[in-house]
Scaffold this motif. Structure first.
Motif, PDB file in Angstrom:
ATOM      1  N   PHE A  57     -12.378   0.069  -5.415  1.00 33.93           N
ATOM      2  CA  PHE A  57     -11.817  -0.802  -4.375  1.00 33.93           C
ATOM      3  C   PHE A  57     -10.414  -1.260  -4.763  1.00 33.93           C
ATOM      4  N   SER A  58     -10.245  -1.618  -6.025  1.00 33.55           N
ATOM      5  CA  SER A  58      -8.915  -2.007  -6.507  1.00 33.55           C
ATOM      6  C   SER A  58      -7.947  -0.840  -6.376  1.00 33.55           C
ATOM      7  N   ASN A  59      -8.394   0.347  -6.735  1.00 33.59           N
ATOM      8  CA  ASN A  59      -7.552   1.538  -6.617  1.00 33.59           C
ATOM      9  C   ASN A  59      -7.133   1.780  -5.173  1.00 33.59           C
ATOM     10  N   THR A  60      -8.044   1.592  -4.240  1.00 31.63           N
ATOM     11  CA  THR A  60      -7.736   1.798  -2.819  1.00 31.63           C
ATOM     12  C   THR A  60      -6.606   0.876  -2.363  1.00 31.63           C
ATOM     13  N   VAL A  61      -6.695  -0.407  -2.723  1.00 29.61           N
ATOM     14  CA  VAL A  61      -5.655  -1.361  -2.302  1.00 29.61           C
ATOM     15  C   VAL A  61      -4.327  -1.030  -2.978  1.00 29.61           C
ATOM     16  N   VAL A  62      -4.363  -0.653  -4.248  1.00 28.78           N
ATOM     17  CA  VAL A  62      -3.133  -0.252  -4.954  1.00 28.78           C
ATOM     18  C   VAL A  62      -2.493   0.940  -4.249  1.00 28.78           C
ATOM     19  N   GLN A  63      -3.274   1.941  -3.884  1.00 25.77           N
ATOM     20  CA  GLN A  63      -2.734   3.132  -3.218  1.00 25.77           C
ATOM     21  C   GLN A  63      -2.133   2.787  -1.852  1.00 25.77           C
ATOM     22  N   ILE A  64      -2.771   1.865  -1.131  1.00 21.56           N
ATOM     23  CA  ILE A  64      -2.224   1.436   0.167  1.00 21.56           C
ATOM     24  C   ILE A  64      -0.871   0.762  -0.042  1.00 21.56           C
ATOM     25  N   LEU A  65      -0.795  -0.161  -1.004  1.00 13.82           N
ATOM     26  CA  LEU A  65       0.468  -0.868  -1.253  1.00 13.82           C
ATOM     27  C   LEU A  65       1.556   0.089  -1.741  1.00 13.82           C
ATOM     28  N   LYS A  66       1.192   1.044  -2.581  1.00 13.35           N
ATOM     29  CA  LYS A  66       2.170   2.038  -3.043  1.00 13.35           C
ATOM     30  C   LYS A  66       2.663   2.907  -1.893  1.00 13.35           C
ATOM     31  N   SER A  67       1.754   3.273  -0.991  1.00 12.33           N
ATOM     32  CA  SER A  67       2.147   4.121   0.147  1.00 12.33           C
ATOM     33  C   SER A  67       3.116   3.406   1.082  1.00 12.33           C
ATOM     34  N   LEU A  68       3.029   2.069   1.117  1.00 10.30           N
ATOM     35  CA  LEU A  68       3.926   1.282   1.962  1.00 10.30           C
ATOM     36  C   LEU A  68       5.242   0.974   1.255  1.00 10.30           C
ATOM     37  N   ASP A  69       5.335   1.368  -0.017  1.00  6.88           N
ATOM     38  CA  ASP A  69       6.553   1.210  -0.808  1.00  6.88           C
ATOM     39  C   ASP A  69       7.037  -0.239  -0.830  1.00  6.88           C
ATOM     40  N   VAL A  70       6.102  -1.154  -1.043  1.00  7.42           N
ATOM     41  CA  VAL A  70       6.464  -2.567  -1.164  1.00  7.42           C
ATOM     42  C   VAL A  70       6.309  -2.990  -2.623  1.00  7.42           C
ATOM     43  N   PRO A  71       7.217  -3.842  -3.095  1.00  3.88           N
ATOM     44  CA  PRO A  71       7.053  -4.347  -4.462  1.00  3.88           C
ATOM     45  C   PRO A  71       5.857  -5.306  -4.516  1.00  3.88           C
ATOM     46  N   LYS A  90      -4.585  -0.492  11.458  1.00  4.93           N
ATOM     47  CA  LYS A  90      -4.085  -1.053  12.716  1.00  4.93           C
ATOM     48  C   LYS A  90      -2.573  -1.283  12.701  1.00  4.93           C
ATOM     49  N   GLY A  91      -1.943  -1.136  11.531  1.00  2.00           N
ATOM     50  CA  GLY A  91      -0.506  -1.379  11.426  1.00  2.00           C
ATOM     51  C   GLY A  91      -0.150  -2.842  11.192  1.00  2.00           C
ATOM     52  N   GLU A  92      -1.161  -3.708  11.118  1.00  2.00           N
ATOM     53  CA  GLU A  92      -0.921  -5.143  10.938  1.00  2.00           C
ATOM     54  C   GLU A  92      -0.439  -5.457   9.525  1.00  2.00           C
ATOM     55  N   LEU A  93      -0.933  -4.722   8.553  1.00  2.00           N
ATOM     56  CA  LEU A  93      -0.552  -4.974   7.171  1.00  2.00           C
ATOM     57  C   LEU A  93       0.938  -4.697   6.958  1.00  2.00           C
ATOM     58  N   GLN A  94       1.419  -3.591   7.524  1.00  6.16           N
ATOM     59  CA  GLN A  94       2.826  -3.238   7.387  1.00  6.16           C
ATOM     60  C   GLN A  94       3.721  -4.340   7.947  1.00  6.16           C
ATOM     61  N   GLU A  95       3.374  -4.852   9.124  1.00  3.74           N
ATOM     62  CA  GLU A  95       4.163  -5.915   9.764  1.00  3.74           C
ATOM     63  C   GLU A  95       4.186  -7.177   8.917  1.00  3.74           C
ATOM     64  N   LEU A  96       3.011  -7.565   8.414  1.00  5.15           N
ATOM     65  CA  LEU A  96       2.905  -8.770   7.609  1.00  5.15           C
ATOM     66  C   LEU A  96       3.696  -8.642   6.314  1.00  5.15           C
ATOM     67  N   LEU A  97       3.615  -7.474   5.686  1.00 10.12           N
ATOM     68  CA  LEU A  97       4.344  -7.258   4.450  1.00 10.12           C
ATOM     69  C   LEU A  97       5.854  -7.252   4.670  1.00 10.12           C
ATOM     70  N   GLU A  98       6.308  -6.667   5.777  1.00 11.67           N
ATOM     71  CA  GLU A  98       7.745  -6.679   6.091  1.00 11.67           C
ATOM     72  C   GLU A  98       8.251  -8.091   6.265  1.00 11.67           C
ATOM     73  N   LYS A  99       7.489  -8.910   6.986  1.00 15.99           N
ATOM     74  CA  LYS A  99       7.887 -10.324   7.178  1.00 15.99           C
ATOM     75  C   LYS A  99       7.943 -11.049   5.845  1.00 15.99           C
ATOM     76  N   ALA A 100       6.951 -10.821   4.995  1.00 17.45           N
ATOM     77  CA  ALA A 100       6.901 -11.509   3.691  1.00 17.45           C
ATOM     78  C   ALA A 100       8.056 -11.090   2.798  1.00 17.45           C
ATOM     79  N   ILE A 101       8.333  -9.813   2.747  1.00 14.93           N
ATOM     80  CA  ILE A 101       9.396  -9.288   1.878  1.00 14.93           C
ATOM     81  C   ILE A 101      10.769  -9.751   2.351  1.00 14.93           C
ATOM     82  N   ASN A 102      10.954  -9.802   3.653  1.00  9.98           N
ATOM     83  CA  ASN A 102      12.260 -10.168   4.229  1.00  9.98           C
ATOM     84  C   ASN A 102      12.487 -11.665   4.366  1.00  9.98           C
ATOM     85  N   SER A 103      11.480 -12.455   4.076  1.00  9.67           N
ATOM     86  CA  SER A 103      11.665 -13.925   4.221  1.00  9.67           C
ATOM     87  C   SER A 103      12.236 -14.561   2.976  1.00  9.67           C
TER      88      SER A 103
END
Length: 175
Positions: free
Chosen positions: A101-115, A162-175
């Motif tokens: 489960f931890s690996n899955t979340v890590v792979q998702i975050l890496k695929s979105l190229d977010v720090p 659903k694409g919701e994670l990408q939107e939330l992460l963009e807002k967080a990174i850019n704030s």
């Protein structure tokens, strides 16, 4: 000589004083079952029934209950969580996850190229137990975005699809 009756060691009144969940006893040693009978469940605690005519010395059961989330740990977690835009409490590290489960979340975050930062909860049992109370979430991984608890693996996967994670992460990174 009057026979003594063993009294239940824990009562519902005594249990109600505890504000944290008591540990779940998953088994009763067979010698206790033979001597006292099958355990009865009260909430998440198994209690052996009292026995009529019990003459031996009763077994004293001591349960120490405490919250793993001390005020000091809560303060530290508040600081750590708010000091990172994206933080994943996980089993293992980003380079060597020790849980699927931890690996899955890590792979998702890496695929979105977010720090993002990770903390290995397997290195500190108090941290592991305290985080369960801090987030009110019993499992790991636990993802925090912009200082807020987001969810575990299932919620992260669903939001990603659903694409919701990408939107939330963009807002967080850019704030």
């Amino acid at each position: 000589m009057a026979s003594s009756v063993a009294q239940p060691l824990l009562s519902m009144k005594a249990l109600s004083r505890f504000s944290v969940p008591l540990p779940t006893f998953r088994f009763t040693p067979s010698f206790l079952s033979r001597q006292y009978g099958s355990p009865k469940s009260v909430g998440n605690v198994s209690i052996l029934p009292s026995v009529q005519g019990f003459r031996s010395k009763p077994i004293r059961l001591s349960i120490r209950c405490f919250s793993a989330l001390t005020p000091e740990l809560k303060s530290t977690l508040d600081k750590v969580v708010t000091s990172h835009k994206v933080l994943l409490f996980m089993k293992g590290t980003r380079d060597f996850p020790q849980c699927g489960f931890s690996n899955t979340v890590v792979q998702i975050l890496k695929s979105l190229d977010v720090p993002f930062e990770t903390m290995n909860i397997l290195e500190n049992e108090m941290l592991r137990q305290g985080l369960k109370n801090y987030s009110n979430w019993p499992t790991f991984p636990q993802l925090y975005i912009d200082g807020e608890f987001f969810g575990g693996c299932d919620i992260t996967i669903e939001a990603y699809k659903k694409g919701e994670l990408q939107e939330l992460l963009e807002k967080a990174i850019n704030s």
